[in-house]
Design a protein around this motif. Structure first.
Motif, short mmCIF file in Angstrom:
data_model
loop_
_atom_site.label_atom_id
_atom_site.label_comp_id
_atom_site.label_asym_id
_atom_site.label_seq_id
_atom_site.Cartn_x
_atom_site.Cartn_y
_atom_site.Cartn_z
N THR A 113 0.84 -1.20 0.00
CA THR A 113 0.00 0.00 0.00
C THR A 113 0.88 1.25 0.00
OG1 THR A 113 -0.10 0.00 2.42
CG2 THR A 113 -1.89 -1.13 1.24
N GLY A 114 0.48 2.22 -0.81
CA GLY A 114 1.23 3.47 -0.89
C GLY A 114 2.45 3.36 -1.78
N ASP A 115 3.14 4.50 -1.93
CA ASP A 115 4.33 4.53 -2.78
C ASP A 115 5.63 4.63 -1.98
OD1 ASP A 115 4.10 7.07 -1.81
OD2 ASP A 115 4.09 8.09 -3.75
N GLY A 116 5.52 4.48 -0.65
CA GLY A 116 6.71 4.51 0.19
C GLY A 116 7.15 5.89 0.62
N THR A 117 6.40 6.94 0.22
CA THR A 117 6.75 8.31 0.60
C THR A 117 5.68 8.88 1.53
OG1 THR A 117 5.63 9.28 -1.33
CG2 THR A 117 7.96 8.69 -1.58
N VAL A 118 6.06 9.90 2.28
CA VAL A 118 5.14 10.57 3.20
C VAL A 118 4.22 11.49 2.41
CG1 VAL A 118 4.94 12.10 5.19
CG2 VAL A 118 6.85 10.49 5.04
N GLY A 119 2.92 11.29 2.54
CA GLY A 119 1.95 12.10 1.80
C GLY A 119 1.65 13.43 2.46
N ASN A 212 -0.39 27.05 10.80
CA ASN A 212 0.44 27.88 9.93
C ASN A 212 1.71 27.16 9.49
OD1 ASN A 212 2.75 29.88 9.46
ND2 ASN A 212 1.00 31.25 9.39
N PRO A 213 2.56 26.72 10.43
CA PRO A 213 3.72 25.96 9.97
C PRO A 213 3.34 24.63 9.34
CG PRO A 213 3.61 25.99 12.37
CD PRO A 213 2.61 26.97 11.88
N SER A 214 2.20 24.08 9.76
CA SER A 214 1.75 22.83 9.14
C SER A 214 1.48 23.04 7.66
CB SER A 214 0.49 22.31 9.84
OG SER A 214 0.72 22.03 11.19
N ILE A 215 0.71 24.09 7.36
CA ILE A 215 0.41 24.42 5.97
C ILE A 215 1.69 24.81 5.25
CG2 ILE A 215 -0.79 26.06 4.46
CD1 ILE A 215 -2.95 26.24 6.68
N GLN A 216 2.53 25.60 5.95
CA GLN A 216 3.80 26.03 5.36
C GLN A 216 4.67 24.84 4.96
OE1 GLN A 216 6.12 28.44 8.02
NE2 GLN A 216 8.00 28.12 6.89
N PHE A 217 4.85 23.89 5.88
CA PHE A 217 5.70 22.75 5.60
C PHE A 217 5.07 21.79 4.60
CE2 PHE A 217 8.29 24.20 9.04
CZ PHE A 217 9.55 23.72 8.74
N MET A 218 3.75 21.69 4.65
CA MET A 218 3.07 20.86 3.67
C MET A 218 3.31 21.40 2.26
SD MET A 218 -0.99 19.96 3.29
CE MET A 218 -1.37 21.65 2.83
N LEU A 219 3.15 22.72 2.11
CA LEU A 219 3.39 23.35 0.81
C LEU A 219 4.86 23.24 0.40
CD1 LEU A 219 1.25 26.62 1.21
CD2 LEU A 219 0.73 24.66 -0.26
N LYS A 225 9.31 18.33 -3.32
CA LYS A 225 9.18 16.98 -3.88
C LYS A 225 8.94 17.03 -5.38
CE LYS A 225 6.48 12.74 -3.23
NZ LYS A 225 5.35 12.12 -2.45
N GLN A 226 8.06 17.95 -5.80
CA GLN A 226 7.76 18.09 -7.22
C GLN A 226 8.98 18.56 -8.01
OE1 GLN A 226 4.95 17.20 -8.86
NE2 GLN A 226 4.23 16.38 -6.89
N LEU A 227 9.74 19.49 -7.40
CA LEU A 227 10.93 20.00 -8.07
C LEU A 227 11.98 18.91 -8.24
CD1 LEU A 227 12.48 22.40 -9.24
CD2 LEU A 227 13.25 22.96 -6.92
#
Length: 351
Positions: A113-119, A212-219, A225-227
């Motif tokens: 299950t999953g791709d092995g990375t943190v979502g 705030n930091p949660s959203i910040q770190f998620m973004l 990751k995309q880069l």
């Protein structure tokens, strides 16, 4: 040296540098957040739109002109301690929780299950848990900092009994400067108002603000990751540059700040000095009471006072922090690797 400790120390170092660069903006922003428009509070609903808060540059000029350059750095000492503690605690626990999340993701991948990375959701939970630990441990420091930032150099007090009188000809001191307001004064003031619990004023909106930091770190993690994924597809092995880290940190902080700014204003209002015996609509008993009174007296606009200043300060501080932190982490890891390599070579030499 553990990875969590390296990230904790690097976070503290990056936070201190970012704080030194942006502190005057932070002081101005705190004052903007805690300012009340007396006309609006007394019932003149049309005044707020015409007056509003002065801009950051105008506010800085006003502080320097009437109170001196030093007031822009009021509370810098405890703020640096708070920044080092906050960033160190946050990154330390973030790395611990992140490592556990990565181990869990890898375990799920092995089970199919999953791709092995943190979502995204897991990243959000990790950042939120780290933020809660940070808030509970460091809130007293920020209460003191807020008091020092919002303490203004009041008008000179007239000693009525000693002022020169035309009738009696009495000579004396015509004006007395107020006593200096330092860290110990702020601590005594907070304790005198509410005892030990006074140092946890504003902790409820601050805990909510861990989003705030949660959203910040998620973004940030998502963009990073995309880069990296894009670089891998293009077979580009140059890695991510410091400038790119700077830009990713700025974008992530901008999004988080816009979404959570009202909570920051409420927190500042609660932590600022409450004037006893004054207008009850300007004294707040708690988070809910502050929200209700702010809506009644200032409308929705009151929750966004000084937001432009905060965006500039937060984005710049976050971008510098991320850039410096990543550079420090890479440098420490490189030094540790070299030291281990040197030790291995020494041990492998024949006697």
């Amino acid at each position: 040296m553990s990875d969590a400790l390296i990230n904790g120390l690097a976070g503290a170092g990056g936070g201190i540098i970012a704080q030194l660069i942006t502190y005057p903006l932070q002081t101005v922003n705190t004052r903007q957040q805690t300012e009340r428009d007396p006309k609006k509070v007394s019932g003149d609903e049309s005044s707020s739109a015409s007056t509003g808060n002065p801009g950051a540059i105008a506010q800085m000029h006003k502080v320097v002109k009437h109170e001196g350059w030093g007031r822009l750095y009021s509370g810098l000492g405890p703020s640096l301690v708070g920044t080092a503690a906050s960033q160190g605690v946050y990154y330390y626990f973030y790395q611990i929780f992140r490592s556990r999340a990565e181990a869990a993701a890898l375990e799920h991948w092995k089970k199919g299950t999953g791709d092995g990375t943190v979502g995204m959701f897991s990243s959000l939970v990790v950042a939120a848990l780290s933020g809660c630990v940070n808030v509970l441990l460091t809130n007293p420091i920020w209460v003191v900092v807020t008091r020092m930032q919002t303490h203004t150099k009041g008008p000179k007090k007239i000693d009525v009994g000693q002022v020169k009188s035309s009738a009696s000809g009495t000579l004396g001191i015509a004006a007395i400067e107020p006593l200096p307001f330092g860290t110990s004064h702020a601590v005594q003031e907070v304790y005198g108002e509410a005892g030990v619990w006074g140092f946890w004023k504003g902790v409820v909106p601050t805990l909510i603000m861990v989003s705030n930091p949660s959203i910040q770190f998620m973004l940030y993690e998502t963009l990073l990751k995309q880069l990296k994924k894009k670089r891998a597809l293009n077979k580009d092995n140059d890695g991510v540059s410091a400038l790119e880290i700077f830009l990713l940190g700025a974008i992530a902080k901008l999004g988080a700040t816009v979404l959570t700014y009202p909570l920051l204003v409420v927190k500042s209002r609660l932590q600022a000095k409450q004037v006893k015996g004054g207008d009850k609509m300007q004294n707040y008993a708690g988070t809910f009471d502050a929200i209700v009174k702010m809506i009644h007296c200032e409308g929705v606009a009151g929750f966004y006072k000084g937001m432009s200043t905060k965006i500039v300060q937060s984005v710049l501080a976050a971008a510098v922090l991320f850039m410096v932190k990543e550079e420090l982490v890479n440098t420490v890891r490189l030094l540790v690797t070299r030291d281990l390599g040197w030790v291995s070579k020494v041990k492998s030499r024949p006697p």
